[in-house]
Design an enzyme around this catalytic site. Structure first.
Site, short mmCIF file in Angstrom:
data_model
loop_
_atom_site.label_atom_id
_atom_site.label_comp_id
_atom_site.label_asym_id
_atom_site.label_seq_id
_atom_site.Cartn_x
_atom_site.Cartn_y
_atom_site.Cartn_z
N GLN A 1 -3.43 41.90 39.47
CA GLN A 1 -3.73 40.97 40.57
C GLN A 1 -3.01 41.46 41.83
O GLN A 1 -1.78 41.62 41.82
CB GLN A 1 -3.29 39.55 40.23
CG GLN A 1 -3.69 38.54 41.31
CD GLN A 1 -3.29 37.11 40.98
OE1 GLN A 1 -2.54 36.86 40.02
NE2 GLN A 1 -3.76 36.17 41.77
N ASN B 1 -8.02 38.24 37.47
CA ASN B 1 -6.69 38.78 37.17
C ASN B 1 -5.60 37.76 37.51
O ASN B 1 -5.69 37.09 38.54
CB ASN B 1 -6.45 40.05 37.98
CG ASN B 1 -7.44 41.15 37.66
OD1 ASN B 1 -7.89 41.28 36.52
ND2 ASN B 1 -7.79 41.96 38.65
N HIS C 1 -8.88 34.14 42.24
CA HIS C 1 -10.23 34.61 42.61
C HIS C 1 -10.93 35.18 41.39
O HIS C 1 -10.32 35.76 40.52
CB HIS C 1 -10.19 35.64 43.73
CG HIS C 1 -9.27 36.80 43.48
ND1 HIS C 1 -7.92 36.72 43.66
CD2 HIS C 1 -9.53 38.05 43.06
CE1 HIS C 1 -7.36 37.88 43.37
NE2 HIS C 1 -8.32 38.72 42.99
N PHE C 2 -12.24 34.97 41.38
CA PHE C 2 -13.11 35.55 40.36
C PHE C 2 -13.91 36.67 41.03
O PHE C 2 -14.52 36.45 42.08
CB PHE C 2 -14.10 34.51 39.81
CG PHE C 2 -13.45 33.49 38.92
CD1 PHE C 2 -12.74 32.43 39.46
CD2 PHE C 2 -13.56 33.59 37.54
CE1 PHE C 2 -12.13 31.50 38.64
CE2 PHE C 2 -12.96 32.66 36.72
CZ PHE C 2 -12.23 31.61 37.27
P1 5GP Z 1 -7.25 41.56 42.60
O1 5GP Z 1 -6.78 42.93 42.25
O2 5GP Z 1 -6.17 40.72 43.24
O3 5GP Z 1 -7.94 40.86 41.46
O4 5GP Z 1 -8.40 41.80 43.69
C1 5GP Z 1 -8.26 41.50 45.05
C2 5GP Z 1 -9.58 41.88 45.70
O5 5GP Z 1 -9.58 41.40 47.03
C3 5GP Z 1 -9.83 43.40 45.77
O6 5GP Z 1 -11.05 43.73 45.12
C4 5GP Z 1 -9.89 43.69 47.28
O7 5GP Z 1 -10.84 44.66 47.63
C5 5GP Z 1 -10.23 42.33 47.85
N1 5GP Z 1 -9.73 42.12 49.20
C6 5GP Z 1 -8.45 42.35 49.63
N2 5GP Z 1 -8.34 42.05 50.93
C7 5GP Z 1 -9.56 41.61 51.33
C8 5GP Z 1 -10.06 41.14 52.59
O8 5GP Z 1 -9.37 41.07 53.60
N3 5GP Z 1 -11.35 40.75 52.62
C9 5GP Z 1 -12.17 40.81 51.53
N4 5GP Z 1 -13.43 40.42 51.67
N5 5GP Z 1 -11.74 41.25 50.33
C10 5GP Z 1 -10.44 41.64 50.24
#
Ligand code: 5GP
Length: 139
Positions: free
Chosen positions: A94, A87, A100-101
């Site tokens: 996002q 995203n 990130h992937f």
């Molecule tokens: P996005 O919506 O930005 O593509 O996804 C961010 C992802 O990061 C989400 O799936 C969320 O669960 C993950 N995430 C957020 N904070 C942390 C964290 O502190 N540790 C880990 N391992 N994953 C995280």
């Protein structure tokens, strides 16, 4: 300098993660709120919010590792289908502004849900778009 994200804190060792892979350019670890068992994140060490901002070196490192990571997640979970999601921007869901992937196994009804509303590509519009995108790629 943009704000530090939670992934910066993971990269800096300030908060823990369940690390599955690391090299000089990338880190992979389990998502803390998995959509399915084995949901894994792959991030570059380069601190950029969006994919289009990455250097070629980071992009190449991600590309080298991603299929290998997918194979390992499939093997570990027994899944045979999966999504790779990446995203860019809050409007595109996002939440963490560090590239990130997501590697998300499809396991029964668990995994990524997708809303998909296909349109129609008109030939004139296609020509215009091809010209505009090609012009951007020349840089
Ligand atoms: P996005 O919506 O930005 O593509 O996804 C961010 C992802 O990061 C989400 O799936 C969320 O669960 C993950 N995430 C957020 N904070 C942390 C964290 O502190 N540790 C880990 N391992 N994953 C995280």
């Amino acid at each position: 300098m943009s704000e530090r994200t939670i992934f910066d804190r993971i990269l800096d060792g300030e908060i823990p993660c369940h690390r599955v892979y690391e090299d000089d350019h990338v880190l992979a670890f389990l998502d803390i709120a998995p959509l399915s068992r084995g949901h894994t994140l792959l991030i570059p060490k380069e601190r950029k919010a969006h994919l289009h901002q990455l250097s070629d070196d980071s992009a190449a490192a991600l590309g080298r590792v991603l299929p290998r990571l997918c194979r390992a997640v499939l093997q570990a979970t027994g899944a045979s289908a999966y999504n790779v999601l990446q995203n860019n921007g809050a409007a595109a869901h996002q939440a963490v502004m560090h590239v990130h992937f997501h590697v998300i196994p499809k396991l029964g009804d668990r995994g990524l849900g997708i809303g998909w509303r296909p349109g129609r590509l008109a030939p004139e519009e296609a020509e215009e778009l091809v010209a505009a995108i090609r012009a951007g790629l020349d840089g």
